[in-house]
Design a protein around this motif. Structure first.
Motif, PDB file in Angstrom:
ATOM      1  N   GLN A 180       0.827  -1.212   0.000  1.00  0.00           N
ATOM      2  CA  GLN A 180       0.000   0.000   0.000  1.00  0.00           C
ATOM      3  C   GLN A 180       0.863   1.264   0.000  1.00  0.00           C
ATOM      4  N   TRP A 181       1.863   1.335   0.864  1.00  0.00           N
ATOM      5  CA  TRP A 181       2.656   2.557   0.988  1.00  0.00           C
ATOM      6  C   TRP A 181       3.622   2.732  -0.176  1.00  0.00           C
ATOM      7  N   PHE A 182       4.177   1.640  -0.694  1.00  0.00           N
ATOM      8  CA  PHE A 182       5.036   1.768  -1.873  1.00  0.00           C
ATOM      9  C   PHE A 182       4.217   2.192  -3.093  1.00  0.00           C
ATOM     10  N   ALA A 183       2.991   1.684  -3.227  1.00  0.00           N
ATOM     11  CA  ALA A 183       2.131   2.115  -4.330  1.00  0.00           C
ATOM     12  C   ALA A 183       1.810   3.603  -4.210  1.00  0.00           C
ATOM     13  N   LEU A 184       1.543   4.056  -2.984  1.00  0.00           N
ATOM     14  CA  LEU A 184       1.279   5.476  -2.781  1.00  0.00           C
ATOM     15  C   LEU A 184       2.515   6.311  -3.130  1.00  0.00           C
ATOM     16  N   ALA A 185       3.695   5.831  -2.756  1.00  0.00           N
ATOM     17  CA  ALA A 185       4.930   6.554  -3.079  1.00  0.00           C
ATOM     18  C   ALA A 185       5.132   6.645  -4.590  1.00  0.00           C
ATOM     19  N   LEU A 186       4.853   5.571  -5.307  1.00  0.00           N
ATOM     20  CA  LEU A 186       4.977   5.596  -6.769  1.00  0.00           C
ATOM     21  C   LEU A 186       3.989   6.579  -7.392  1.00  0.00           C
ATOM     22  N   ALA A 187       2.778   6.617  -6.850  1.00  0.00           N
ATOM     23  CA  ALA A 187       1.783   7.552  -7.376  1.00  0.00           C
ATOM     24  C   ALA A 187       2.222   8.992  -7.165  1.00  0.00           C
ATOM     25  N   VAL A 188       2.775   9.295  -5.992  1.00  0.00           N
ATOM     26  CA  VAL A 188       3.258  10.652  -5.722  1.00  0.00           C
ATOM     27  C   VAL A 188       4.425  10.991  -6.637  1.00  0.00           C
ATOM     28  N   LEU A 189       5.337  10.012  -6.836  1.00  0.00           N
ATOM     29  CA  LEU A 189       6.479  10.245  -7.723  1.00  0.00           C
ATOM     30  C   LEU A 189       6.014  10.523  -9.149  1.00  0.00           C
TER      31      LEU A 189
END
Length: 202
Positions: A180-189
């Motif tokens: 969940q948090w890595f997916a959110l980080a990719l979306a922000v990037l």
């Protein structure tokens, strides 16, 4: 967890003295042996959940009859009422033949350390430190591992199991949070890259 599953499935017992083996202080073994519960206060581990209810896990010092180092034995879980009145934990009398899983004691986590003596002498703790509990329990020493009593021994103790992560997230939940948090980080990037490199319009 794999080591625990294999150990419980095999149930090849060692002597209770294995609890004091420093080389296995963080390991898991099945053990059995006879002895008696010391005439000393019970230890209650606070903030223990079971079936969605708050309670405590009860421990008592056990003295093996073969002269091995005494160890803490988990007798099981007890619920707490709304006023948080601590339950009475009777000391099983006479010689007892025990069996169960030797495991590292529950840690303090990020909470405070130590224990507090209650009015009846019972010790209330948020984590177990056998070395620090030896003197209050009138023992020369306590083994670094505790014995999680076999649930099949129904003659003594309370509700219990051999779960080594009773108050901790299982690996599956940790994995889910990581995704969940890595997916959110990719979306922000991705959003940052689009906003940074898109062509500015006149």
């Amino acid at each position: 967890l794999d080591e625990v599953a294999v150990t419980i499935a095999a149930k090849s017992p060692l002597e209770l003295g294995a609890a004091a083996d420093p080389a296995r202080a963080r390991g898991y073994d099945w053990a059995s042996g006879g002895g008696y519960f010391a005439d000393a206060p019970a230890v209650l581990l606070d903030n223990q959940q079971r079936g969605g209810r708050a309670g405590v896990r009860a421990y008592r010092a056990f003295v093996p009859e073969d002269g091995a180092v005494p160890l803490l034995v988990e007798l099981g879980w007890l619920p707490l009422p709304g006023d948080r009145a601590m339950p009475q934990v009777a000391r099983p009398a006479g010689r007892q033949q025990l069996a169960g899983l030797l495991a590292p004691p529950p840690s303090h986590g990020i909470g405070p350390t130590g224990f507090a003596a209650q009015g009846d002498g019972t010790l209330l703790a948020v984590g177990l430190d056998p070395a620090a509990l030896a003197a209050p329990l009138q023992q020369p020493a306590l083994a670094p591992r505790v014995l999680k009593l076999d649930p099949a021994l129904s003659a003594i103790g309370y509700e219990r199991d051999l779960d080594v992560l009773p108050n901790t997230l299982p690996p599956e939940r940790h994995f889910g949070y990581a995704v969940q948090w890595f997916a959110l980080a990719l979306a922000v990037l991705a959003t940052a890259l689009v906003l940074t490199f898109r062509r500015s319009r006149p």
